[in-house]
Design an enzyme around this catalytic site. Sequence first.
Site, mmCIF file in Angstrom:
data_model
loop_
_atom_site.group_PDB
_atom_site.id
_atom_site.type_symbol
_atom_site.label_atom_id
_atom_site.label_comp_id
_atom_site.label_asym_id
_atom_site.label_seq_id
_atom_site.Cartn_x
_atom_site.Cartn_y
_atom_site.Cartn_z
ATOM 1 N N SER B 149 -2.055 -20.352 9.748
ATOM 2 C CA SER B 149 -3.189 -19.437 9.765
ATOM 3 C C SER B 149 -3.431 -18.887 8.349
ATOM 4 O O SER B 149 -3.642 -19.664 7.424
ATOM 5 C CB SER B 149 -2.918 -18.321 10.787
ATOM 6 N N ARG B 218 -7.147 -4.941 17.010
ATOM 7 C CA ARG B 218 -6.171 -5.870 17.566
ATOM 8 C C ARG B 218 -6.712 -6.579 18.798
ATOM 9 O O ARG B 218 -6.506 -7.774 18.981
ATOM 10 C CB ARG B 218 -4.875 -5.132 17.895
ATOM 11 N N ASP B 324 -9.434 -23.638 19.197
ATOM 12 C CA ASP B 324 -9.389 -22.579 18.173
ATOM 13 C C ASP B 324 -10.810 -22.243 17.734
ATOM 14 O O ASP B 324 -11.504 -23.086 17.175
ATOM 15 C CB ASP B 324 -8.554 -23.075 16.983
ATOM 16 N N HIS B 357 -6.165 -20.382 18.617
ATOM 17 C CA HIS B 357 -5.589 -20.215 17.283
ATOM 18 C C HIS B 357 -4.102 -19.876 17.334
ATOM 19 O O HIS B 357 -3.344 -20.247 16.441
ATOM 20 C CB HIS B 357 -6.359 -19.122 16.539
ATOM 21 N N ASP B 358 -3.682 -19.165 18.350
ATOM 22 C CA ASP B 358 -2.276 -18.751 18.467
ATOM 23 C C ASP B 358 -1.356 -19.834 19.009
ATOM 24 O O ASP B 358 -0.155 -19.575 19.191
ATOM 25 C CB ASP B 358 -2.169 -17.544 19.415
#
Lengths: 378, 378
Positions: B149, B218, B324, B357-358
Amino acid sequence: MTEFIPPGTRFLDLPSPFAMKRGGVLHGARIAYETWGTLDAARGNAILILTGLSPDAHAAASADNPAPGWWEAMLGPGKPIDTTRWFVVCVNSLGSCKGSTGPASIDPACGRPYRLDFPELSLEDGANAAFHVMQALGIARLACVIGNSMGAMAALAYLLLHPGAARAHINISGAAHALPFSIAIRSLQREAIRLDPDWNHGDYDEQHYPESGMRMARKLGVITYRSALEWDGRFGRVRLDSDRRDDEDPFGLEFEVESYLEAHARRFVRKFDPNCYLYLSRSMDWFDLAEYCGTPCGDRGNDVLQVLARIRVDQALAIGVTTDILFPLQQQQQIADGLRAGGADARFLPLDSPQGHDAFLVDMARFGPAVGEFLATL
Amino acid sequence: MTEFIPPGTRFLDLPSPFAMKRGGVLHGARIAYETWGTLDAARGNAILILTGLSPDAHAAASADNPAPGWWEAMLGPGKPIDTTRWFVVCVNSLGSCKGSTGPASIDPACGRPYRLDFPELSLEDGANAAFHVMQALGIARLACVIGNSMGAMAALAYLLLHPGAARAHINISGAAHALPFSIAIRSLQREAIRLDPDWNHGDYDEQHYPESGMRMARKLGVITYRSALEWDGRFGRVRLDSDRRDDEDPFGLEFEVESYLEAHARRFVRKFDPNCYLYLSRSMDWFDLAEYCGTPCGDRGNDVLQVLARIRVDQALAIGVTTDILFPLQQQQQIADGLRAGGADARFLPLDSPQGHDAFLVDMARFGPAVGEFLATL
């Protein structure tokens, strides 16, 4: 809040009391609407348009209001929704602030705005209110119900709750229920508004107004209404000229895409009531056609299909956009599949537009022919 | 801010003054890092890991800190990054708050935290700081630089600015520059923090802390780190039990997905410094490998490819994830294409993981073999 109501808007008083799906009633409520074209003698050429979350009833220019409407390119003489043939009605949703009764309206019981005392709002309430408008106009059976986004959800409720109310249906970027990604986005938009100290549990005024919360909510909306693909081509990494930047603010606007979001948000925030936004947003999260499945089969997707198959229309078109992240393509596919299972001649039309969920507002090259050609078959 | 530093963390003092890319210098700055395994006599078995925005240097359990790290399944004896073979170094990014110098650190010039007086931070500064750590450890040439990332962006800067610094590179869910969608998301996260009255232009403390702004930031992060597909399968439309709901709050948490976001956010907000978050977030928006194109060809994509082709590694693997939305697949394809044009044996590996993405943090079934098999070829 009268400043939100376009000139030329008409009003229908709803039956009073008007019962809401989740409990409570409205007294003296009304629905704002506009019409275009002429209803024929057989009352068979009427089209109802149900809108997304924010638009008013002014979809296009009219004799009473020549200003361009939010769907100007779609609606008018010779346009895809041809008002020389069709009698078109667009209603402002119940719960909105553009003329229809909503949380910003005066509660006749106390003479003050409802605010958070407005009863819990469901999309079904909006659908039922629109149905009353059709009854008042003497339209027993619509030629077509067209719904966009939130309005496409409400259109499914309209057709399910009022069997035989329409011959055909165009569902644009809609869904039979909200998915968790969309719920998450809307939940965050509502949280941004509620966190603004000026929201004050719904008790704000023009002087103390949750402007930054609304700005955040709108920016997040715009991010999810468009697509990464479009923005890459449109903005890339272009930066603002130095005279458009505030060098005193180390984290202020720097890229064109940030300025675009800011401009969008600033145009919106004072033109939409924050409490109405909260109510309408939540009603989308709540909407789930599977609720109407008498004997749930346990599989959510199948429950939705069973209910969709109960809707009776002759013809239907479900249009989706490949780049829509808020109402993804499989949701419009599901709608077409379910309506087809119910006997409709239903077609799923995925459009390869770069403009995401908002494409129906801007990509007329694709949406115009899709809508126009379908209506020509009716 | 020492509570953010895991036990067992080591520190390297950077050269003082340490010059920053966009101007300004740091005095007495340091980098936090951890190591695993043993450096061989030829100093040829070293791997450097550059992290995403929020992790500390504790990637995995070690003798000094047996607590599981953020990449525990990837790193250790017999694991994909096998510490019986490799000497692994993970650094906490410059500008972070997990032991490396950043906006929350004490400015030696005044004895108070830097806050917004910290110089403008670029990912290149973090890459240069990591390079100093390698020099201090006597590692002239790494076997491999692995970046995830934000760290995958920094890894490209590392390789470009320090030719010959590594034989191989694994770029995981990275990008050669930020795209406008990602810039828009990060801009909104920063705005949420800045709008929190407790942010107070960076001058907060434990008692007056921008907790709701950090929570919003967040949550928006988590929404964009995962994928709609995963959430549909995981949460669907499941609602919270009534005992987990606050019936007094009409717009409070109702769906499981909202509770999931809330829990994620609450775990994060007090463990990451808000000013550090702002600085690191902005450094990702600024990052653009095309800046290094001496004679820009005018086409941004080609400029990036030209610069990537200047990077000298023997072997490279660029891994991306189909779901993603923050670092979309074409960005990892571009990295592989550019490195290959520069002569590397570079492979693009798109993984069909639902976790967005994670995925590199959670989908070990796909990422473990991908990383392990590549390292086995070195």
